[in-house]
Write a protein that holds these residues in place. Structure first.
Motif, PDB file in Angstrom:
ATOM      1  N   LEU A 308       0.824  -1.214   0.000  1.00  0.00           N
ATOM      2  CA  LEU A 308       0.000   0.000   0.000  1.00  0.00           C
ATOM      3  C   LEU A 308       0.856   1.262   0.000  1.00  0.00           C
ATOM      4  O   LEU A 308       0.498   2.262  -0.579  1.00  0.00           O
ATOM      5  N   GLN A 309       1.973   1.179   0.714  1.00  0.00           N
ATOM      6  CA  GLN A 309       2.812   2.375   0.855  1.00  0.00           C
ATOM      7  C   GLN A 309       4.288   1.994   0.686  1.00  0.00           C
ATOM      8  O   GLN A 309       5.013   1.856   1.669  1.00  0.00           O
ATOM      9  N   PRO A 310       4.720   1.823  -0.563  1.00  0.00           N
ATOM     10  CA  PRO A 310       6.102   1.387  -0.787  1.00  0.00           C
ATOM     11  C   PRO A 310       7.104   2.398  -0.226  1.00  0.00           C
ATOM     12  O   PRO A 310       6.828   3.594  -0.188  1.00  0.00           O
ATOM     13  N   VAL A 311       8.242   1.887   0.204  1.00  0.00           N
ATOM     14  CA  VAL A 311       9.267   2.756   0.774  1.00  0.00           C
ATOM     15  C   VAL A 311      10.441   2.808  -0.203  1.00  0.00           C
ATOM     16  O   VAL A 311      10.850   1.784  -0.746  1.00  0.00           O
ATOM     17  N   ARG A 312      10.956   4.015  -0.440  1.00  0.00           N
ATOM     18  CA  ARG A 312      12.073   4.180  -1.358  1.00  0.00           C
ATOM     19  C   ARG A 312      13.362   3.682  -0.691  1.00  0.00           C
ATOM     20  O   ARG A 312      13.736   4.170   0.379  1.00  0.00           O
ATOM     21  N   LYS A 313      13.982   2.714  -1.346  1.00  0.00           N
ATOM     22  CA  LYS A 313      15.177   2.104  -0.749  1.00  0.00           C
ATOM     23  C   LYS A 313      16.401   2.447  -1.587  1.00  0.00           C
ATOM     24  O   LYS A 313      16.380   2.313  -2.805  1.00  0.00           O
ATOM     25  N   GLU A 314      17.456   2.901  -0.915  1.00  0.00           N
ATOM     26  CA  GLU A 314      18.691   3.237  -1.631  1.00  0.00           C
ATOM     27  C   GLU A 314      19.805   2.360  -1.079  1.00  0.00           C
ATOM     28  O   GLU A 314      20.097   2.417   0.125  1.00  0.00           O
ATOM     29  N   VAL A 315      20.369   1.516  -1.946  1.00  0.00           N
ATOM     30  CA  VAL A 315      21.482   0.679  -1.483  1.00  0.00           C
ATOM     31  C   VAL A 315      22.724   1.565  -1.494  1.00  0.00           C
ATOM     32  O   VAL A 315      23.153   2.049  -2.525  1.00  0.00           O
ATOM     33  N   ILE A 316      23.278   1.769  -0.308  1.00  0.00           N
ATOM     34  CA  ILE A 316      24.391   2.704  -0.171  1.00  0.00           C
ATOM     35  C   ILE A 316      25.727   1.985  -0.339  1.00  0.00           C
ATOM     36  O   ILE A 316      26.661   2.502  -0.916  1.00  0.00           O
ATOM     37  N   HIS A 317      25.796   0.768   0.188  1.00  0.00           N
ATOM     38  CA  HIS A 317      27.071   0.047   0.171  1.00  0.00           C
ATOM     39  C   HIS A 317      26.799  -1.443   0.225  1.00  0.00           C
ATOM     40  O   HIS A 317      25.780  -1.866   0.777  1.00  0.00           O
TER      41      HIS A 317
END
Ligand SMILES: O=C(O)CCC(=O)C(=O)O
Ligand SMILES: [Fe+2]
Length: 514
Positions: A308-317
């Protein structure tokens, strides 16, 4: 390396100090307000006696009353009972709040925090005294932060910082601050301010001795001679001048020797240079474009909440595996959590209501304190797929760093079998879920020392990483630190998830690298 104090026997909202370092805090002006209120009426009266005294007056009545005000009214007020009463009120007001005012140790802590900022961000003392935050490397000058309003320091301010270093025998820091004090005092010589503790002579005296201590005899001599111009009768300084002249005559090389003063190495950190470099770059390493496996995506996983509410994920390392979940909390939630933790400021080492955190403080928030904490747990569980119910995870720990507050390189997981972290009987801290509850105007990044990267504070985002390999062994690459806050007020919340309860969620592996 240091680990947070943790006690399982207090399974309630509890409050412990973190080994994060003293900060400058934020001083609120209520003391001044109390005192001003007491004598406000009197102050107004004195002020009105000076009104119009510098402007030409054409009205003869005004001219008469002005002359009268300056000739007799003012004198009468100065010698009045009302004046003595106000002085007494001023003193009484001060005595009432005196025990709540910052102590000398607070001033020392604040001065040391300034010096830490100076070191970590390579700030020029001259710039700081003028109110600007500039990094100076060789000839290059970079603005790290441009304040909206310039707030410069006085000679006495700089003297106090230099004196703290001087008293510790730390001439590396003492010299530039005292140099600045001398130069500011020279510029305002003769304008004595009641609130000042030091004078040009004090600054020259300390600076001369600091130079002598580091072997720069010629500087010590010229400053001591300058001192004698202002205080020709000072016998101690006259003797010093003779001593320095003799030393220089005996070994004239000292006159040209440019002493290299070492920065004090306390506490000694092998990792210090990397740590400071990572703090300075403020997480701006352009890794995303170089390594395609670092990507951004929407995390939906299998949880209905995320669908319902996707979360923006950033792979940093990748090694260590560190991801940043953007907008993990809303502004309202972040504010709510900070508010829940704030009352603990008073109990966690704050001596006065007038001061916001003099030390960085932490508070542990049990889920039952507020429904927002339960919501947060569900969200963390959805994102990580891990069980975050006690005893498989700790209560939420909220940490606040004031200006200069930092957390030196450390591991979140236990590195010794006797660590108090094992008292929960749920194994070691397998993962960290850290939420940034505020933005920071400058500084305050999270630096991964061996990973050689740093993550700037992104308000409302959450950083996740595994502290242990699948084998259960601690991942040495997770050594990390909270960089000193240069400008602003940093709040983070930690959820530490333990090994037990995750057996089917993160299966173990015998491979040491997994
Ligand atoms: O404040 C940070 O950026 C790091 C904090 C941290 O490592 C901790 O609280 O364990
Ligand atoms: Fe940590």
């Amino acid at each position: 390396m240091s680990l947070k104090g943790f006690s399982i026997s207090f399974l309630t909202t509890l409050n412990v100090h973190t080994p994060c370092q003293p900060s400058l805090g934020r001083v609120v002006v209520s003391v001044g307000e109390i005192i001003l209120l007491l004598s406000f009426r009197f102050y107004d009266k004195v002020l009105s006696l000076h009104e119009d005294s510098a402007t030409p007056v054409s009205n003869p009545l005004l001219a008469f009353t002005l002359i009268k005000r300056l000739q007799s009214d003012w004198k009468n007020v100065v010698h009045s009972l009302e004046a003595s009463e106000n002085i007494r009120a001023l003193k009484d007001g001060y005595e009432k709040v005196e025990q709540d005012l910052p102590a000398f140790e607070d001033l020392e802590g604040a001065a040391r925090a300034l010096m830490r900022l100076q070191d970590v961000y390579m700030l020029s003392v001259k710039g700081l005294a003028r109110g600007v935050f500039q990094r100076v490397t060789g000839c290059a000058v970079t603005d790290l932060y441009s304040p909206r309003r310039l707030f410069s320091l006085t000679g006495d301010d700089c003297f106090q910082v230099g004196k703290v270093a001087y008293d510790m025998g730390d001439y590396y820091h003492a010299i530039p601050w005292l140099e600045e004090a001398v130069s500011l005092f020279r510029g305002s010589y003769g304008e004595w301010k009641t609130e000042d503790e030091a004078s040009l002579e004090d600054a020259l005296d300390h600076l001369a001795f600091a130079y002598f201590q580091v072997g720069n005899i010629s500087c010590a001599l010229s400053l001591s001679r300058e001192f004698l111009l202002y205080s020709p009768d000072n016998k101690r300084m006259a003797r010093n001048v003779l001593k320095y002249e003799k030393l220089l005559a005996e070994s004239p090389n000292q006159a040209v020797a440019e002493a290299v003063i070492q920065r004090p190495n306390v506490p000694h950190l092998q990792t210090r240079d990397t740590y400071e470099e990572l703090c300075q770059t403020l997480g701006s390493q352009p890794t995303h474009y170089q390594i395609p496996s670092l990507y951004c995506s929407y995390e939906t996983s299998s949880s209905p909440y995320l669908l319902l509410q996707p979360v923006r994920k950033e792979v940093i390392h990748l090694e260590p595996y560190v991801v940043l979940y953007h907008d993990f909390v809303s502004d309202t939630e972040a504010q709510k959590i900070r508010g829940l933790a704030e009352p603990w400021v008073i109990i966690s080492g704050i001596r006065s209501l007038m001061l916001q955190p003099v030390v960085c403080f932490s508070a542990w928030l049990k889920d039952t304190v507020d429904p927002v904490l339960v919501t947060l747990d569900h969200r963390i569980a959805s994102l990580t797929g891990l069980d975050v119910q006690p005893p498989y995870a700790e209560y939420l720990q909220v940490v606040n760093y004031g200006i200069g507050g930092h957390y030196e390189p450390h591991f979140d997981h236990a590195t010794s079998p006797t660590s108090p972290l094992y008292r929960m009987n749920s194994g070691n801290r397998v993962a960290t879920f850290m939420i940034y509850l505020s933005s920071v105007e400058a500084g305050g990044a999270t630096a991964f020392i061996y990973g050689n990267f740093s993550v700037p504070v992104v308000k409302n985002a959450a950083l996740f990483w595994w502290n242990l390999h699948r084998s259960g062994k601690g991942d040495g690459d997770t050594l990390h630190a909270g960089c000193p806050v240069l400008v602003g007020d940093k709040w983070v919340a930690n959820k530490w998830i333990h090994e037990y309860g995750q057996e089917f969620r993160r299966p173990c592996s015998s491979s040491p690298e997994d």
